[in-house]
Write an enzyme that holds these catalytic residues in place. Structure first.
Site, PDB file in Angstrom:
ATOM      1  N   CYS A 270       0.860  -1.182   0.000  1.00  0.00           N
ATOM      2  CA  CYS A 270       0.000   0.000   0.000  1.00  0.00           C
ATOM      3  C   CYS A 270       0.893   1.227   0.000  1.00  0.00           C
ATOM      4  O   CYS A 270       1.614   1.469  -0.948  1.00  0.00           O
ATOM      5  CB  CYS A 270      -0.981  -0.012   1.162  1.00  0.00           C
ATOM      6  SG  CYS A 270      -0.256  -0.102   2.794  1.00  0.00           S
ATOM      7  N   ARG A 275      -2.268  -0.787   5.580  1.00  0.00           N
ATOM      8  CA  ARG A 275      -3.515  -1.296   5.003  1.00  0.00           C
ATOM      9  C   ARG A 275      -3.273  -2.642   4.333  1.00  0.00           C
ATOM     10  O   ARG A 275      -4.134  -3.513   4.331  1.00  0.00           O
ATOM     11  CB  ARG A 275      -4.068  -0.292   3.974  1.00  0.00           C
ATOM     12  CG  ARG A 275      -4.692   0.940   4.572  1.00  0.00           C
ATOM     13  CD  ARG A 275      -5.069   1.937   3.485  1.00  0.00           C
ATOM     14  NE  ARG A 275      -3.905   2.533   2.853  1.00  0.00           N
ATOM     15  CZ  ARG A 275      -3.936   3.316   1.774  1.00  0.00           C
ATOM     16  NH1 ARG A 275      -5.096   3.577   1.188  1.00  0.00           N
ATOM     17  NH2 ARG A 275      -2.837   3.828   1.271  1.00  0.00           N
TER      18      ARG A 275
END
Lengths: 321, 149
Positions: A270, A275
Site C-alpha cells: 500500500c 492497510r
C-alpha cells in the site's frame, strides 16, 4: 512458516504444532469464522468479552492515533503503537530482537502468550502489529474481527483505567524478514507473480501521490507497480468492519476475482504497509494462501526510487521488458 | 535544545512548552490528552456551517480550522476534530490556547518549528507532529491573507 526459535529452548530442527503453543482455546463460536483456512486467527467481540482476564491471554490495542487508547480501551488491554514502539527510531525498519523482547516483556507478553490485537481505522494498525509479531515468529497472535469500532458500536465496556501488566521475560528472537516480508528487490524479482495493490483507485491509477488526507507520506512519482492488481483494502470487509465470509473473499481474490491460487506466491503493498497488512491477513490466514508477503516499503519507497518501473492508469500494465 | 529559545514565543506558548518539557514522556502524552479534552466548542456560526472552516490536509484526522483577525488586529482560532482523533484535537487545543489574544503580528512571528520544540517527538512521533505544524502554517497563511488590504 519458518519458525525461528533461537533462544526459546526448542532444539534446532524441531517444530512445534500450533495446538501445543496455543495457551488459550481458539474461538469456535462463529460459523462464519469456522469456514476460514485458519479460523483460530480471528476472535469475535463476544468471545473476547467472555475471555477477558483469562490467564495466558493479553489483549493489545494498536491505533493510528497515539492517544486513542488513553481515551478508553478494552479493560486490561495494553497499547502497542505502530510508530513509537514497533519502528526503529532511526532506521526505516522494525525494532530489533532485543528491543522487541523488551517491549513485549514489558506488556506482560511471554513467548507462549495468546495475543489478541484490535485497533481503530478498520484494524489497519492492529493487522500491522499482528504482522510484525509474526515476523518475530510469535506463534499465537489473533485479530479481533471488527476491531475497536465494532467493540464500541456494540456498547461493550471500555475503560480509562491504566493497565498495569506484570513484566515477564520474552526471549530475544531474530526477526525473519524473508517469509512474510518483501523488500523492494524482492518485489523486482517477483514481477510476473501476483501483486495486490490495496490502495484507493486514485492512488493506483496515479492521480494521487498519497491517500486522501495523508499528504505527509507522499511520493515523487505516482502510479503502481507493473502488473499489480488493485483491490482496495476495504473490499475485504463487511459494513460492520468484520472480514467478509470465506466464500465472498474467494470471489474477490480467487476464482471469479483476482484468480489467486493457493500455491501462488503473492505480494501485497500500500503506502507504508499498514492497510496491506489487513489484506495480507485475509490472504494468508483466512484464505490460506501460504506464500503471501507484505511489502512494507510500499509506495513511499517505490514511488521515490530511481528507475523502478511504474505503470499509470487503471490497468495493471505489462511486465517491464 | 528547546530551552535555548524560551523567549522566542509569547508567554502562553512558552508556558505550554515548559509544562510539556518538565514531564516524563508518558506524562507528556497525558497532558496532550488533557488538551484534547479542552478544545473549545465551535461558535454557532461555524458549527452550523462547517464549510466556513478550512480542512487541514496535513492532519490524518478530519480536522477543520479557521483563523480570524478582528478589527482590532487580534487573532481568533477555531478548530474542530472528532473525538476519535484525540491527538489532533490536542494539537488544535494547544494552538487555541496559545493563540488566544495574540495580535496578527505576534502570530506571524511565531517560529514555524514550535510544534517540534514541545518534547513530543519521542512520545508522539515526528510524522504525527507534522499535523500540528500544518495547522500552524495554515493559521499564519490565513492571518497573512486577512492582513492584505
Amino acid at each position: 512458516m519458518v519458525l525461528l526459535w533461537q533462544g526459546t529452548g526448542t532444539a534446532p530442527g524441531t517444530t512445534r504444532r500450533r495446538s501445543q503453543t496455543m495457551n488459550v482455546e481458539a474461538d469456535t463460536t462463529s460459523d462464519k469464522n469456522a469456514q476460514y483456512a485458519h479460523p483460530e486467527r480471528l476472535v469475535t467481540t463476544q468471545w473476547l468479552a467472555d475471555h477477558l482476564g483469562t490467564p495466558g491471554l493479553v489483549v493489545v490495542e494498536s491505533d493510528e492515533d497515539v492517544l486513542l487508547y488513553e481515551t478508553g480501551h478494552i479493560p486490561g488491554a495494553v497499547k502497542i503503537d505502530w510508530h513509537t514502539d514497533l519502528n526503529d527510531p532511526d532506521v526505516r525498519d522494525y525494532v530489533d530482537g532485543a528491543r522487541f523482547a523488551e517491549l513485549l516483556g514489558s506488556k506482560g507478553i511471554a513467548r507462549d502468550t495468546t495475543v489478541v490485537v484490535y485497533g481503530d481505522k478498520g484494524n489497519w494498525w492492529a493487522a500491522y502489529t499482528l504482522w510484525v509479531l509474526s515476523l518475530f515468529g510469535h506463534e499465537d497472535v489473533r485479530l479481533l474481527d471488527g476491531g475497536r469500532t465494532l467493540w464500541i458500536a456494540e456498547g461493550r465496556e471500555v475503560t480509562t483505567d491504566a493497565s498495569r501488566p506484570t513484566a515477564v521475560e520474552y526471549p530475544v528472537v531474530e526477526r525473519d524478514d524473508t517469509t512474510l516480508r518483501a523488500f523492494k528487490d524482492d518485489v523486482l524479482a517477483h514481477l510476473g507473480n501476483p501483486i495486490v495493490d490495496i490502495r484507493s483507485p486514485r492512488e493506483y491509477n496515479g492521480e494521487l501521490a498519497h491517500m486522501p488526507d495523508y499528504p505527509n507520506e507522499g511520493a515523487l512519482r505516482t502510479g503502481h507497480i507493473p502488473t499489480a492488481r488493485n483491490v482496495p483494502w476495504a473490499t475485504a470487509v463487511a459494513d460492520d468492519g468484520t472480514y467478509r465470509s470465506r466464500a465472498e473473499l474467494e470471489a474477490i481474490y480467487q476464482s471469479g476475482g483476482l484468480g489467486l491460487k493457493d500455491e501462488d506466491s503473492v505480494i501485497t503493498y500500500c503506502r507504508i504497509g499498514e492497510r496491506s497488512s489487513h489484506t495480507w491477513f485475509a490472504l494468508k490466514h483466512l484464505l490460506g494462501i501460504d506464500r503471501v508477503r507484505n511489502y512494507d516499503g510500499s509506495w513511499t519507497e517505490w514511488g521515490n526510487t530511481v528507475r523502478v518501473p511504474i505503470v499509470k492508469g487503471d490497468e495493471p500494465g505489462e511486465l517491464p521488458g | 535544545m528547546a530551552d535555548d529559545h524560551s523567549d522566542d514565543v509569547p508567554e502562553t506558548f512558552a508556558r505550554i512548552r515548559a509544562d510539556f518539557l518538565e514531564l516524563s514522556q508518558q506524562d507528556r502524552l497525558l497532558l496532550l490528552l488533557d488538551f484534547s479534552r479542552e478544545l473549545p466548542e465551535l461558535p454557532e456560526r461555524f458549527a452550523s456551517d462547517p464549510e466556513l472552516l478550512e480542512r487541514v490536509e496535513e492532519c490524518q484526522a478530519p480536522v477543520r480550522a479557521f483563523t480570524e483577525v478582528d478589527p482590532a488586529g487580534i487573532v481568533h482560532f477555531y478548530a474542530s476534530a472528532p473525538p476519535e482523533a484525540p491527538t489532533t484535537r490536542g494539537f488544535a487545543a494547544i494552538l487555541a490556547e496559545g493563540l488566544a489574544g495574540l495580535t496578527a503580528e505576534q502570530v506571524l512571528a511565531l517560529p514555524d518549528d514550535y510544534p517540534f520544540t514541545l518534547g513530543l517527538t519521542e512520545a508522539v512521533s515526528l510524522l504525527r507532529l507534522r499535523g500540528m505544524s500544518g495547522m500552524l502554517d495554515r493559521t499564519k497563511r490565513q492571518v497573512r491573507e486577512q492582513l492584505v488590504p
